[in-house]
Design a protein around this motif. Sequence first.
Motif, short mmCIF file in Angstrom:
data_model
loop_
_atom_site.label_atom_id
_atom_site.label_comp_id
_atom_site.label_asym_id
_atom_site.label_seq_id
_atom_site.Cartn_x
_atom_site.Cartn_y
_atom_site.Cartn_z
N GLN A 17 36.99 45.66 34.37
CA GLN A 17 37.15 46.66 35.37
C GLN A 17 35.68 47.02 35.63
OE1 GLN A 17 39.23 50.33 33.65
NE2 GLN A 17 38.34 51.54 35.34
N LEU A 18 35.44 46.78 36.78
CA LEU A 18 33.82 46.95 37.27
C LEU A 18 33.40 48.17 37.52
CD1 LEU A 18 34.49 43.94 40.12
CD2 LEU A 18 33.53 43.73 37.75
N THR A 19 34.25 49.16 38.12
CA THR A 19 33.96 50.46 38.35
C THR A 19 35.05 51.48 37.93
OG1 THR A 19 34.61 50.69 40.30
CG2 THR A 19 32.49 49.81 40.08
N ASN A 20 34.95 52.64 37.89
CA ASN A 20 35.97 53.76 37.47
C ASN A 20 36.95 53.18 38.42
OD1 ASN A 20 35.07 55.40 35.93
ND2 ASN A 20 34.06 56.59 37.51
N ASN A 21 36.91 52.66 39.79
CA ASN A 21 38.16 52.60 40.48
C ASN A 21 38.43 50.93 40.93
OD1 ASN A 21 37.54 55.25 40.46
ND2 ASN A 21 38.32 55.43 42.72
N THR A 22 37.49 50.02 40.57
CA THR A 22 37.77 48.63 40.97
C THR A 22 37.84 47.71 39.66
OG1 THR A 22 35.96 49.26 42.34
CG2 THR A 22 36.56 47.01 42.18
N THR A 23 38.88 46.83 40.01
CA THR A 23 39.12 45.92 38.79
C THR A 23 39.26 44.48 39.44
OG1 THR A 23 40.59 47.30 37.73
CG2 THR A 23 40.88 45.36 36.98
N LEU A 24 38.66 43.61 38.53
CA LEU A 24 38.83 42.12 38.97
C LEU A 24 39.87 41.45 38.02
CD1 LEU A 24 37.37 39.60 40.25
CD2 LEU A 24 35.90 39.54 38.29
N SER A 69 36.33 44.68 29.62
CA SER A 69 36.93 43.49 29.92
C SER A 69 37.48 42.86 28.83
CB SER A 69 35.81 42.41 30.54
OG SER A 69 34.84 42.36 29.37
N SER A 70 38.91 41.86 29.35
CA SER A 70 39.26 41.19 28.23
C SER A 70 39.73 39.80 28.80
CB SER A 70 40.84 41.90 28.08
OG SER A 70 41.43 42.09 29.15
N ILE A 71 40.16 39.05 27.96
CA ILE A 71 40.43 37.84 28.09
C ILE A 71 41.77 37.32 27.32
CG2 ILE A 71 39.03 36.58 26.55
CD1 ILE A 71 38.27 34.41 28.66
N GLY A 72 42.62 36.62 28.11
CA GLY A 72 43.91 36.43 27.60
C GLY A 72 44.44 35.07 27.69
N ILE A 73 45.54 34.50 27.42
CA ILE A 73 46.44 33.41 27.66
C ILE A 73 47.75 33.65 27.45
CG2 ILE A 73 46.02 32.23 25.37
CD1 ILE A 73 45.71 29.66 27.14
N PHE A 74 48.60 33.41 28.29
CA PHE A 74 50.17 33.37 28.16
C PHE A 74 50.69 31.98 28.30
CE2 PHE A 74 54.27 33.59 30.39
CZ PHE A 74 54.91 34.72 29.62
N THR A 75 51.47 31.75 27.05
CA THR A 75 52.00 30.27 27.32
C THR A 75 53.57 30.40 27.31
OG1 THR A 75 52.15 30.11 24.97
CG2 THR A 75 50.03 29.23 26.26
N ILE A 76 54.27 29.61 27.90
CA ILE A 76 55.96 29.59 27.57
C ILE A 76 56.18 28.00 27.71
CG2 ILE A 76 56.30 29.72 30.00
CD1 ILE A 76 59.11 30.68 29.50
N THR A 77 56.79 27.64 26.44
CA THR A 77 57.02 26.31 26.02
C THR A 77 58.45 25.93 25.82
OG1 THR A 77 54.75 26.07 24.81
CG2 THR A 77 56.37 24.56 24.57
N GLY A 120 24.98 51.63 28.80
CA GLY A 120 24.97 52.02 30.02
C GLY A 120 25.63 52.05 31.22
N ARG A 121 26.86 51.19 31.18
CA ARG A 121 27.67 51.30 31.96
C ARG A 121 29.05 52.31 31.68
NH1 ARG A 121 31.03 45.55 32.53
NH2 ARG A 121 32.58 46.36 33.96
N GLU A 122 29.50 52.93 32.68
CA GLU A 122 30.19 54.07 32.20
C GLU A 122 31.59 53.98 33.03
OE1 GLU A 122 27.38 57.85 30.88
OE2 GLU A 122 28.62 57.94 32.65
N LEU A 123 32.58 54.69 32.39
CA LEU A 123 34.01 54.69 33.04
C LEU A 123 34.53 56.05 32.83
CD1 LEU A 123 36.26 51.51 32.05
CD2 LEU A 123 35.07 52.07 34.00
N GLU A 124 34.93 56.75 33.73
CA GLU A 124 35.52 58.10 33.45
C GLU A 124 37.27 58.02 33.61
OE1 GLU A 124 33.20 61.38 35.37
OE2 GLU A 124 34.99 61.76 36.39
N LYS A 125 37.69 58.81 32.78
CA LYS A 125 39.10 59.02 32.76
C LYS A 125 39.34 60.25 32.61
CE LYS A 125 39.76 54.32 31.00
NZ LYS A 125 40.50 53.62 31.98
N LYS A 126 40.51 60.82 33.45
CA LYS A 126 40.85 62.18 33.41
C LYS A 126 42.28 62.40 32.85
CE LYS A 126 37.61 64.49 36.55
NZ LYS A 126 37.33 65.47 35.57
N MET A 127 42.64 63.49 32.12
CA MET A 127 44.03 63.50 31.58
C MET A 127 44.16 65.11 31.50
SD MET A 127 42.80 62.63 27.90
CE MET A 127 41.60 61.67 28.05
#
Lengths: 244, 357
Positions: free
Chosen positions: B316-323, B292-300, A52-59
Amino acid sequence: MKKIILLLILILITFNTEISAITAEEVITQRDENEYVKSARVEATMIINNSGRELEKKMISLSEGDTALIEFTNPMDRGTKYLKREDNLWMFFPDAEDVVKLSGHMLEQGMMGSDFSYQDMMESEKLIDLYNFEIIAEEKYHDRPCYIIEAIKEEGAEVSYYRRVSWIDKERFIGLKEEMYAESGKLLKEVVVEETEKIEGRWYPIRTVMENMLRKDTWTAFIIDSIEFNPDIPEGTFSLESLQ
Amino acid sequence: MILIFVLILSSTTVFASSNYQIGGNIKTGVNTLFFDNESNVNLYESLELKLDLDQASFTLLAQNNSNKDKIDLWLKKAYIKYKLKDINLTLGKQPVSWSFGSLINVVDYSLGAEALDQETNAKYVNALQLQYPINWYSSLSFVTEINSVSKKYGFRGRTLIKNFDLSLNYINQSTEANSISRWGVSLKGDINRMGAYGSYTMIDYKMGEKTSVNTQALMIGADYSYLFNQGMGNRLYLQGEYHLLENNEGLKLLLQSLTGAGVGLEASQNLLGDGYLDVFLTNVNYNINDFSSIGIFTITALKDKSTVVIPNYRNQLTNNTTLNINLSYISGSQSSIFAGGVGMPELVGNIELTYAF
């Protein structure tokens, strides 16, 4: 009178025989000719839905044969571009203005988080060259008479799916539904064409929904906002230079 | 700088362009440095405005944070593009980057540590860039910086050989006292289902008239994606990179450039000794779902096992907003290469919201 009726029956039998005699390869060739695009300019919207959560992309995309250039225009991805030539995929990062060759394994992944892989999006090879076909049934799908055609990949062909089952409109020669299977027989993806339109004399899918059957509650709709067949594409468009 | 602006503003072709894109983003975040007995919290916000025309590009960045009482304005991009017969010319403030997909790129024009698709301020320079495309995949480039303090220029040739992206680079930077020149070659392609890349760099430092130091740097890297559920499920992305650096005074200068002056190089000089220093980097990323994604970067540093660990989370919370949430943690002893700096925080945390328009 009896002779006339007999003649009519004979004509009908002959006509029906001719229709059912069409081979799977001929149906696919007609569909390929209808849907295969030598070159095109497409403006499209991709809607990614997950529970139900949507994202829209245009290209905007330009394609010619197995070459394609795609530029994303929605605010979050604006300026991100992809160039695909044969099996090579290049990406342009707009902030840094870098052009980086992506590893080949990236072609198998969902493009920009969608259920369409890069290969699904950019696959333009005629399927007749990649699969062996057979008509396995004929039935109505959404009130349209259809051939149901099974495609098994040709030995040695490099394709994303081992087996495909397609519902192809008998009159318009357009695919209305397709199921893609793994070699194990597991259903991987299902594509449904929800809207078609006659453009420049050919029926073309306008709204296509792809569902990844191995992921729960997720689908991606690909909607063509405008399409121009065989546009004038300047020389050098499909180059690293034009990505920048 | 003034000359560039005059050129841009007087360029009638720029404003005669019919195609343009306007947009940008707003960012707000909190950055916290954790020390032994205290923490330092910094709130910040920024506004980035972008205008792209057919023959010009402008990006203005306004930044503010709670440790300052004024807004910083930074012109990231202000350049014109012009095609002179077969040569593409760009003039003005512009990003100059020769990235090819590695996590650290010693072959890049702007020497610096950078993860792919991240931006660093060092990339944006006042420069004249000329590019001559030979065919769809090959080109020759020349860049020279417009800078009163030092002279810097570079050449780059790029082509595709058997599906491998190959580049040959030369960069020269000099001031009145010193000069650094780098020769480099980079290669990126596929070996079966795995992405493979590498580079080799020769660095020549001249300090004054008599002192000259040469350093070599070799890098090999690979990346791989594993798709769960018969290739149709979530993606796990793995990337590993090994750097071998010849150890001498030149290495010290190189590491300072790569990692920033704050890293404990002074304290670790005795550790380096003779021979070589090798560094291993990893980047692991898992797509939790479409958003959403989760990751880890290391330098040793393999010599003393000191490690920088940067876990991150993106949604990506909405079309335009990212946390974006990320942490940086350095492990190692006080005299180690990465953890040996004076006044280094134990942990750095960052939470950022971005709204694109």
